[in-house]
Design an enzyme around this catalytic site. Structure first.
Site, PDB file in Angstrom:
ATOM      1  N   SER A 261       0.837  -1.192   0.000  1.00  0.00           N
ATOM      2  CA  SER A 261       0.000   0.000   0.000  1.00  0.00           C
ATOM      3  C   SER A 261       0.872   1.242   0.000  1.00  0.00           C
ATOM      4  O   SER A 261       2.049   1.190   0.341  1.00  0.00           O
ATOM      5  CB  SER A 261      -0.893   0.008   1.232  1.00  0.00           C
ATOM      6  N   LYS A 262       0.223   2.333  -0.393  1.00  0.00           N
ATOM      7  CA  LYS A 262       0.936   3.612  -0.507  1.00  0.00           C
ATOM      8  C   LYS A 262       1.572   3.992   0.828  1.00  0.00           C
ATOM      9  O   LYS A 262       2.651   4.546   0.878  1.00  0.00           O
ATOM     10  CB  LYS A 262      -0.087   4.673  -0.896  1.00  0.00           C
ATOM     11  N   ARG A 263       0.883   3.681   1.912  1.00  0.00           N
ATOM     12  CA  ARG A 263       1.373   4.115   3.219  1.00  0.00           C
ATOM     13  C   ARG A 263       2.592   3.314   3.658  1.00  0.00           C
ATOM     14  O   ARG A 263       3.530   3.857   4.206  1.00  0.00           O
ATOM     15  CB  ARG A 263       0.262   4.000   4.272  1.00  0.00           C
ATOM     16  N   LYS A 264       2.530   2.015   3.401  1.00  0.00           N
ATOM     17  CA  LYS A 264       3.575   1.143   3.955  1.00  0.00           C
ATOM     18  C   LYS A 264       4.783   0.944   3.051  1.00  0.00           C
ATOM     19  O   LYS A 264       5.850   0.572   3.508  1.00  0.00           O
ATOM     20  CB  LYS A 264       2.974  -0.240   4.247  1.00  0.00           C
ATOM     21  N   SER A 265       4.598   1.134   1.746  1.00  0.00           N
ATOM     22  CA  SER A 265       5.670   0.749   0.840  1.00  0.00           C
ATOM     23  C   SER A 265       5.908   1.850  -0.190  1.00  0.00           C
ATOM     24  O   SER A 265       5.062   2.721  -0.377  1.00  0.00           O
ATOM     25  CB  SER A 265       5.291  -0.531   0.103  1.00  0.00           C
TER      26      SER A 265
END
Ligand code: GLU
Length: 496
Positions: A261-265
């Site tokens: 996901s955009k937030r994690k990776s």
């Protein structure tokens, strides 16, 4: 693979609400490869009905990065904000509103869709009741069952309304190109909204209208859309459209199998491009996120992929995003370049002041160990950075050899000062330097490695560098001497 009687047409349908995502790039590549492999037509459609979040800058990021990867398409805008190419336009959903209006009117007319005046509070109350009864939340069809008078009264009041699609309670089956037989029970879906109160049509509806208008025969998209497909098929049936074939490709997962996901990776293609991954390595890597040729081969150019790729060989299980593999492939592609080609690719990472000729001479120093183009400045920046900048990269302790402290560092540096000083410019070559330095180490009864470490740090500012003697040669006699002298001074400062 084609089981429709129409000529193959596939599409990618990015929303310009963010930069090109790794997953969208992979979907796009699979569509492209399918089209090229099967002789189909590839369409780019910009899904910009979310006008508040869509921007031309994101459209540019998407189009430019797809082109950078070498992906091209036959229809749709070719540049951000540019004109359409192709006979099935417009290719931006924001320009197709009239068509959506006509089609929603048709659904209203046939009774397959209806106006709904329920307020958010009313919907919330229904949802809570269903939850209390442990039922799946879904619209309770209050507005479907209104009398004509009630309907007229709501309309006259000017109450805000949406248009809902009336979902038939029936099982929906389809033969997914990747997953095989899939079945959903549409009775569980509930009547979903297809047009908002402000007249803006929503994703499920527009995607179906556009796929028909653009004569799309194969919808290849991420598995996150699998649960949307029964809604789309229900709409397709109600509208009397052709049903395309569907193929849902596996999700891309982090190493711990969580969703990428955009937030994690790091998911934006631009970020990878800026780190210095080569487009050919990235394409090769993306192709293998969910597909393999069924052999041990792992290096494929885009042309070879066009030849070999088959959707039927795409895996069902999630695809792990393995950064080490990407790095490995990038190195393989870097080493396959000629020195001239690599120098050209490095231009963007090296200051303009470094002449092309000089850059070309630096390439052999790093080609073997370079992972990403963006690593080049930290490896060879010592050549063009001023002495004081290179000196700022290291602390005096870094000058100490593995076996030894300040006295050993000092002895080595002074030995180097003498050896380098004895050579004139003509002799200042890697071979001669190596021979003289090894002799000097012997004279001092130091291990070669211990003798070289302080010199390496003095010259390059780092403990890991390109080959030391080639680095000295590249830097030249005077600058090398100055750096060694600076290092001796730095040692003395700490001692004082
Ligand atoms: N705009 C959608 C997305 O970006 C397209 C989905 C589809 O291919 O139908 O996910």
């Amino acid at each position: 693979m084609t089981t429709t009687d129409r000529p193959m047409r596939v599409r990618m349908a990015p929303s310009p609400t963010g930069p090109l995502h790794i997953g969208t790039a992979r979907t796009s590549l699979y569509n492209y490869l399918t089209a090229r492999h099967e002789g189909g037509t590839y369409v780019l459609r910009i899904e910009d009905t979310d006008t508040a979040r869509s921007t031309v800058d994101f459209e540019r990021d998407i189009i430019d990065n797809l082109h950078w990867l070498g992906i091209s398409w036959d229809e749709g805008p070719q540049v951000a904000g540019g004109d359409d190419v192709g006979a099935h336009g417009p290719y931006r959903q924001s320009q197709r509103l009239e068509r959506y209006r006509e089609e929603s009117a048709r659904l209203l007319e046939s009774g397959a869709a209806y106006h709904c005046w329920c307020t958010p509070e009313e919907l919330e109350a229904v949802r809570k009741e269903q939850e209390a009864r442990k039922e799946a939340p879904r619209y309770n069809r209050r507005c479907l069952n209104l009398s004509d008078e009630e309907r007229a009264a709501f309309a006259a009041e000017g109450r805000p309304s949406v248009i809902r699609f009336r979902v038939e309670a029936e099982p929906i089956r389809f033969d997914d190109l990747v997953r095989g037989e899939v079945e959903f029970d549409n009775a569980l879906l509930g009547d979903f909204v297809i047009v908002r109160n402000d007249g803006m049509p929503l994703y499920h509806f527009v995607v179906v209208v556009d796929d028909e208008a653009m004569e799309i025969t194969h919808v290849i998209r991420g598995e996150d859309h699998l649960s949307n497909t029964p809604k789309h098929i229900a709409l397709i049936r109600a509208l009397g459209y052709h049903e395309p074939r569907f193929g849902h490709i596996p999700l891309i997962l982090n190493a711990d199998r969580s969703k990428m996901s955009k937030r994690k990776s790091q998911t934006s293609m631009t970020a990878y491009r800026e780190e210095g991954y080569l487009p050919e390595a990235m394409v090769n890597f993306l192709a293998f996120l969910g597909w393999s040729p069924g052999t041990e081969e792992e290096v494929f150019t885009l042309d070879e992929l066009e030849d070999r790729f088959e959707l039927s060989k795409v895996h069902k299980g999630g695809a792990i995003f393995d950064r080490d593999r990407l790095d490995h492939l990038n190195g393989v592609y870097i080493r396959a370049l000629s020195d001239e080609q690599l120098a050209l690719r490095l231009r963007g990472w090296v200051p303009d002041a470094v002449r092309d000729d000089d850059l070309l001479h630096l390439v052999p120093l790093i080609k073997e160990r370079l992972v990403k183009l963006g690593d080049a400045p930290s490896l060879i920046g010592f050549v063009w950075e001023p002495d004081e900048v290179v000196a700022s990269w290291y602390s005096p302790e870094l000058l100490h050899p593995k076996k030894g402290g300040p006295p050993e560092a000092r002895a080595a540096l002074e030995g180097a000062l003498r050896v380098l000083g004895e050579l004139d410019d003509a002799d200042f070559s890697a071979d001669v330097l190596e021979q003289r330095c090894r002799e000097a180490a012997d004279d001092l009864a130091m291990k070669a490695g211990d003798f070289f470490t302080p010199i390496r740090v003095a010259i390059t500012g780092r403990t890991v560098s390109p080959p030391l003697f080639a680095s000295l040669e590249m830097l030249g006699r005077d600058r090398s001497l100055a750096r060694v002298a600076d290092a001796i001074e730095k040692l003395a400062e700490v001692a004082a």
